[in-house]
Write an enzyme that holds these catalytic residues in place. Structure first.
Site, mmCIF file in Angstrom:
data_model
loop_
_atom_site.group_PDB
_atom_site.id
_atom_site.type_symbol
_atom_site.label_atom_id
_atom_site.label_comp_id
_atom_site.label_asym_id
_atom_site.label_seq_id
_atom_site.Cartn_x
_atom_site.Cartn_y
_atom_site.Cartn_z
ATOM 1 N N GLY A 1 3.520 -5.239 10.444
ATOM 2 C CA GLY A 1 3.290 -6.341 9.521
ATOM 3 C C GLY A 1 4.579 -6.950 9.008
ATOM 4 O O GLY A 1 4.690 -7.279 7.821
ATOM 5 N N ALA A 2 5.540 -7.143 9.912
ATOM 6 C CA ALA A 2 6.891 -7.511 9.468
ATOM 7 C C ALA A 2 7.206 -8.996 9.580
ATOM 8 O O ALA A 2 8.372 -9.374 9.459
ATOM 9 C CB ALA A 2 7.916 -6.709 10.271
ATOM 10 N N ASN A 3 6.208 -9.842 9.795
ATOM 11 C CA ASN A 3 6.544 -11.261 9.927
ATOM 12 C C ASN A 3 6.517 -12.008 8.594
ATOM 13 O O ASN A 3 6.862 -13.180 8.528
ATOM 14 C CB ASN A 3 5.651 -11.952 10.961
ATOM 15 C CG ASN A 3 4.176 -11.859 10.631
ATOM 16 O OD1 ASN A 3 3.804 -11.435 9.533
ATOM 17 N ND2 ASN A 3 3.333 -12.220 11.576
ATOM 18 N N THR A 4 6.134 -11.316 7.519
ATOM 19 C CA THR A 4 6.077 -11.973 6.221
ATOM 20 C C THR A 4 6.129 -10.925 5.118
ATOM 21 O O THR A 4 5.956 -9.726 5.366
ATOM 22 C CB THR A 4 4.781 -12.815 6.092
ATOM 23 O OG1 THR A 4 4.834 -13.593 4.892
ATOM 24 C CG2 THR A 4 3.547 -11.938 6.047
ATOM 25 N N GLY A 5 6.379 -11.352 3.901
ATOM 26 C CA GLY A 5 6.243 -10.503 2.727
ATOM 27 C C GLY A 5 7.080 -9.248 2.735
ATOM 28 O O GLY A 5 8.262 -9.242 3.108
ATOM 29 N N GLY B 1 6.921 -6.540 4.574
ATOM 30 C CA GLY B 1 7.367 -6.078 5.880
ATOM 31 C C GLY B 1 8.583 -6.837 6.371
ATOM 32 O O GLY B 1 9.514 -6.251 6.942
ATOM 33 N N SER C 1 -0.511 1.969 -2.478
ATOM 34 C CA SER C 1 -0.681 0.960 -3.522
ATOM 35 C C SER C 1 -1.120 1.621 -4.816
ATOM 36 O O SER C 1 -1.714 2.713 -4.802
ATOM 37 C CB SER C 1 -1.761 -0.045 -3.078
ATOM 38 O OG SER C 1 -2.199 -0.857 -4.147
ATOM 39 N N TYR D 1 -10.827 -1.081 -0.639
ATOM 40 C CA TYR D 1 -9.365 -1.104 -0.645
ATOM 41 C C TYR D 1 -8.824 0.199 -1.228
ATOM 42 O O TYR D 1 -7.893 0.804 -0.671
ATOM 43 C CB TYR D 1 -8.859 -2.296 -1.454
ATOM 44 C CG TYR D 1 -7.351 -2.412 -1.483
ATOM 45 C CD1 TYR D 1 -6.636 -2.734 -0.336
ATOM 46 C CD2 TYR D 1 -6.633 -2.184 -2.662
ATOM 47 C CE1 TYR D 1 -5.244 -2.836 -0.359
ATOM 48 C CE2 TYR D 1 -5.256 -2.290 -2.694
ATOM 49 C CZ TYR D 1 -4.565 -2.614 -1.532
ATOM 50 O OH TYR D 1 -3.186 -2.712 -1.566
#
Length: 306
Positions: free
Chosen positions: A22-26, A28, A146, A172
């Site tokens: 998940g490293a393309n945003t935020g 990550g 979280s 969640y």
């Protein structure tokens, strides 16, 4: 005085290979960026490779992109095969990707979306890559949990996929509690090997795309208070980076923001809920996860005295 562990404390990462999901945003993206800028060879493991390529272009250093859709076990297996071919050794596996408060839906394999993505996808990926980490001294598996692991959170073994009823918040919470139970059980199994450790982190409340699935009544209030009660992704990534790189980290530790309520602040060692330390639940969840994913790990459970 409050300890301030910052990006400047990240040790030299040259010669290390890091995979960040998940490293393309935020969070990550910031995790991958800081690792690469400190010399690591970084793989952005992402569902959308075009977005991944754009993210890679914004990072200085040795960065590549790997297709990975955690909602599909077939994709997880294909990605693991690619990664094993490209990287005979892996130093860091950072299980960062996740979804939050999604409407009721299922993964390609029929799992509830949050449990399937946040826990089962990462469980399978870790198991398929672990033999690339085990021979590497100082290697680590870091899972991002979280504060939600405390909220309406339990492992619903009688209805893991929320087929009878569905709660966005409860599902969640289950997935984030599962991240911690997995980390602690993985550490129990890794301990006799003495090379790889499992740790966990949480970002507090960070202003990222995860907030897009907030229930409608919360969206407007959240939009007003988000700048006041959250921190930016670069700060939110610091607990993960500390868990991944601080030489003082030991297996089974959990890092989060040091401010009030662990909502924001510089990363420090924090505690997780009593439910996350239930060894009976850990073992049962591990067994169920192996059955659901078809992935077994090259480490065995070691019994300890109660």
């Amino acid at each position: 005085m409050t300890e301030k562990w910052t990006e400047q404390q990240i040790p030299d990462q040259r010669g290390r290979v890091a995979i960040v999901t998940g490293a393309n945003t935020g969070l990550g993206f910031e995790t991958a960026r800081m690792l690469a800028e400190h010399g690591a060879t970084v793989v952005l493991a992402v569902r959308d490779v075009e977005k991944g390529a754009r993210a890679a272009a914004r990072i200085r250093g040795d960065v590549t992109v790997q297709a990975l859709d955690l909602t599909s076990l077939a994709s997880v297996r294909a990605a693991a095969a690619d990664l094993r071919t490209a990287h005979p050794r892996i130093d860091l596996l950072i299980n960062n990707a996740g979804v939050m408060y999604t409407p009721k839906q299922t993964t390609a394999d029929g799992f509830e979306m949050q449990f399937g993505t946040n826990h089962l996808g990462h469980f399978a990926l870790t198991g398929l890559l672990l033999d690339r980490l085990l021979p590497v001294p100082g290697s680590r598996v870091v899972s991002v949990s979280s504060v939600g692991h405390r909220i309406r959170a339990a492992i619903h073994f009688d209805d893991l996929q929320w087929e009878r009823s569905y709660s966005r918040v409860g599902a969640y919470g289950q997935s984030k509690l599962a991240n911690l139970l997995f980390t602690y059980e993985l550490q129990r199994r890794l301990a006799p090997h003495g090379t790889t450790v499992a740790a966990a982190a949480h970002p507090g409340v960070s202003n990222t795309e995860l907030l897009r699935h907030l229930p409608a009544p919360l969206r407007v209030p959240a939009g007003r208070i988000t700048p006041l009660l959250t921190q930016d992704p670069a700060m939110g990534a610091l607990p993960t980076l500390r868990a991944a790189t601080d030489p003082a980290v030991t297996g089974g530790q959990y890092y989060g923001p040091g401010g009030r309520g662990e909502i924001r602040g510089y990363p420090k060692l924090v505690t997780s809920s009593p439910a996350s330390h239930d060894e009976t639940v850990m073992h049962r969840l591990w067994t169920v996860s192996e059955e659901l994913t078809g992935v077994t790990f090259p480490v065995d459970r070691v019994a300890t005295a109660s």
